[in-house]
Motif scaffolding. Structure first.
Motif, short mmCIF file in Angstrom:
data_model
loop_
_atom_site.label_atom_id
_atom_site.label_comp_id
_atom_site.label_asym_id
_atom_site.label_seq_id
_atom_site.Cartn_x
_atom_site.Cartn_y
_atom_site.Cartn_z
N CYS A 58 -12.82 10.54 -15.77
CA CYS A 58 -13.94 11.31 -15.26
C CYS A 58 -14.69 12.01 -16.40
CB CYS A 58 -13.43 12.37 -14.27
SG CYS A 58 -14.74 13.14 -13.29
N PRO A 59 -16.01 11.82 -16.46
CA PRO A 59 -16.77 12.59 -17.45
C PRO A 59 -16.69 14.07 -17.07
CG PRO A 59 -18.28 11.44 -15.97
CD PRO A 59 -16.88 11.00 -15.62
N ALA A 60 -16.75 14.94 -18.07
CA ALA A 60 -16.57 16.36 -17.79
C ALA A 60 -17.31 17.22 -18.80
CB ALA A 60 -15.08 16.70 -17.83
N HIS A 126 -8.24 23.11 -5.20
CA HIS A 126 -8.19 22.62 -6.59
C HIS A 126 -7.24 21.43 -6.71
CE1 HIS A 126 -10.60 25.30 -9.05
NE2 HIS A 126 -10.08 26.36 -8.46
N LEU A 127 -6.05 21.57 -6.12
CA LEU A 127 -5.03 20.51 -6.24
C LEU A 127 -5.38 19.29 -5.40
CD1 LEU A 127 -1.75 22.61 -6.24
CD2 LEU A 127 -3.26 22.03 -8.14
N LEU A 128 -5.86 19.51 -4.18
CA LEU A 128 -6.23 18.38 -3.30
C LEU A 128 -7.31 17.52 -3.95
CD1 LEU A 128 -6.52 19.69 0.38
CD2 LEU A 128 -5.12 17.79 -0.44
N PHE A 129 -8.35 18.17 -4.47
CA PHE A 129 -9.46 17.45 -5.07
C PHE A 129 -8.98 16.64 -6.28
CE2 PHE A 129 -13.22 17.10 -7.83
CZ PHE A 129 -14.08 16.46 -6.96
N ARG A 130 -8.26 17.30 -7.17
CA ARG A 130 -7.75 16.61 -8.36
C ARG A 130 -6.85 15.44 -7.98
NH1 ARG A 130 -3.03 19.52 -11.22
NH2 ARG A 130 -2.07 18.66 -9.34
N ASP A 131 -5.91 15.68 -7.09
CA ASP A 131 -4.94 14.65 -6.75
C ASP A 131 -5.60 13.47 -6.03
OD1 ASP A 131 -3.10 16.28 -7.96
OD2 ASP A 131 -2.15 16.93 -6.09
N TYR A 132 -6.59 13.74 -5.20
CA TYR A 132 -7.30 12.66 -4.53
C TYR A 132 -8.02 11.78 -5.56
CZ TYR A 132 -10.23 10.02 -1.36
OH TYR A 132 -10.83 8.98 -0.67
N LEU A 133 -8.75 12.41 -6.47
CA LEU A 133 -9.49 11.62 -7.46
C LEU A 133 -8.56 10.86 -8.40
CD1 LEU A 133 -11.99 12.97 -6.29
CD2 LEU A 133 -12.87 13.13 -8.59
N ARG A 134 -7.41 11.41 -8.70
CA ARG A 134 -6.48 10.72 -9.60
C ARG A 134 -6.00 9.39 -9.03
NH1 ARG A 134 -2.44 15.40 -12.07
NH2 ARG A 134 -3.82 16.07 -13.76
N VAL A 135 -6.02 9.21 -7.73
CA VAL A 135 -5.55 7.95 -7.14
C VAL A 135 -6.67 7.14 -6.49
CG1 VAL A 135 -3.18 8.77 -6.84
CG2 VAL A 135 -4.83 9.06 -4.97
N HIS A 136 -7.92 7.58 -6.64
CA HIS A 136 -9.06 6.85 -6.08
C HIS A 136 -10.12 6.64 -7.16
CE1 HIS A 136 -7.16 8.41 -2.38
NE2 HIS A 136 -7.61 7.28 -1.85
N PRO A 137 -9.96 5.58 -7.98
CA PRO A 137 -10.90 5.35 -9.08
C PRO A 137 -12.35 5.17 -8.60
CG PRO A 137 -9.15 3.66 -9.05
CD PRO A 137 -8.87 4.62 -7.94
N ALA A 139 -13.76 6.85 -6.25
CA ALA A 139 -14.28 8.21 -6.08
C ALA A 139 -14.60 8.83 -7.44
CB ALA A 139 -13.28 9.07 -5.30
N VAL A 140 -13.76 8.54 -8.44
CA VAL A 140 -14.03 9.06 -9.80
C VAL A 140 -15.35 8.48 -10.30
CG1 VAL A 140 -13.23 9.08 -12.21
CG2 VAL A 140 -11.58 9.35 -10.34
N GLU A 141 -15.55 7.20 -10.07
CA GLU A 141 -16.80 6.56 -10.51
C GLU A 141 -18.01 7.18 -9.81
OE1 GLU A 141 -18.70 2.11 -10.48
OE2 GLU A 141 -16.53 2.28 -10.76
N GLY A 144 -18.50 10.75 -11.13
CA GLY A 144 -19.07 10.70 -12.47
C GLY A 144 -20.56 10.40 -12.44
N ALA A 145 -20.97 9.48 -11.58
CA ALA A 145 -22.39 9.15 -11.46
C ALA A 145 -23.18 10.33 -10.93
CB ALA A 145 -22.57 7.93 -10.55
N LEU A 146 -22.64 11.02 -9.92
CA LEU A 146 -23.31 12.20 -9.37
C LEU A 146 -23.44 13.28 -10.45
CD1 LEU A 146 -24.43 13.99 -7.06
CD2 LEU A 146 -22.04 14.62 -6.55
N LYS A 147 -22.35 13.55 -11.16
CA LYS A 147 -22.36 14.57 -12.21
C LYS A 147 -23.37 14.23 -13.30
CE LYS A 147 -18.41 15.79 -13.75
NZ LYS A 147 -17.35 16.75 -13.95
N SER A 148 -23.41 12.96 -13.71
CA SER A 148 -24.34 12.55 -14.76
C SER A 148 -25.79 12.74 -14.32
CB SER A 148 -24.09 11.09 -15.16
OG SER A 148 -22.80 10.97 -15.71
N SER A 149 -26.06 12.38 -13.08
CA SER A 149 -27.41 12.55 -12.53
C SER A 149 -27.80 14.03 -12.49
CB SER A 149 -27.45 11.94 -11.12
OG SER A 149 -28.57 12.39 -10.41
N LEU A 150 -26.87 14.87 -12.03
CA LEU A 150 -27.15 16.31 -11.95
C LEU A 150 -27.29 16.93 -13.34
CD1 LEU A 150 -24.70 17.21 -9.06
CD2 LEU A 150 -27.22 17.30 -8.96
N ALA A 151 -26.47 16.49 -14.29
CA ALA A 151 -26.56 17.02 -15.66
C ALA A 151 -27.90 16.66 -16.29
CB ALA A 151 -25.40 16.48 -16.51
#
Length: 187
Positions: A58-60, A126-137, A139-141, A144-151
């Motif tokens: 995930c980009p950050a 915090h934990l639910l969000f992190r753990d969900y994304l860690r097993v759903h690539p 969703a990470v993609e 990441g696209a949403l964050k890049s667009s907003l940035a």
């Protein structure tokens, strides 16, 4: 490349800048976790690496988000002076009731601490969000696209950037909560 917080972490105040995921972030979290446990370990129930730097791929923004669980918000005031000795500034609740929020700058922001009650919905989110994304690539993609667009749209407006992610994050939390409830009911 060496995992040095001075070269891997740091974001100017008010700026939204994303960088690609860096495996150093998890190592730097472990180092910081040890520093924190040394000074306030007696009051900590749990300490977790959260936020985008905790999600592989995930980009950050290059800032470590650290969630610390405590038993009681009021009793946790005792943790403020030792964390200030480690270079953190306490910014109070900072918009989230019953959260102690800390920032470490050197000179740019490098670490954020979210000190929350262990039973609070904020801690669980915090934990639910992190753990969900860690097993759903996928969703990470998407994230990441949403964050890049907003940035790109809000390079100097962190509030607008954060607000732009809120609905998507709430949707993921609803899915993650439904999955968790389904597992706990045996379905």
């Amino acid at each position: 490349k060496k995992c040095n917080s001075m070269t891997v972490l740091g974001l100017e105040r008010g700026v939204v800048r994303l960088v690609p995921y860096n495996p150093c972030w998890s190592l730097l979290f472990e180092d910081e976790k040890q520093r924190i446990q040394t000074v306030i370990g007696l009051w900590i129930l749990d300490i977790q690496h959260v936020g985008s730097t905790s999600i592989p791929g995930c980009p950050a923004k290059p800032i470590l988000d650290i969630a610390i669980a405590v038993a009681n918000f009021e009793q946790a005031f005792i943790c403020i002076p030792p964390l200030e000795q480690l270079g953190y500034s306490c910014l109070g609740e900072y918009g989230i009731p019953r959260r102690h929020y800390f920032v470490r700058r050197n000179p740019h922001s490098t670490h954020h601490i979210h000190m929350l009650e262990h039973h609070s919905s904020e801690w669980l989110n915090h934990l639910l969000f992190r753990d969900y994304l860690r097993v759903h690539p996928d969703a990470v993609e998407a994230y990441g696209a949403l964050k890049s667009s907003l940035a790109a749209r809000y390079p100097r407006d962190r509030d607008a950037y954060t607000e732009g992610k809120a609905e998507w994050i709430q949707g993921i939390l609803a899915i993650a909560r439904a999955e968790m409830n389904s597992r706990s009911s045996g379905n």
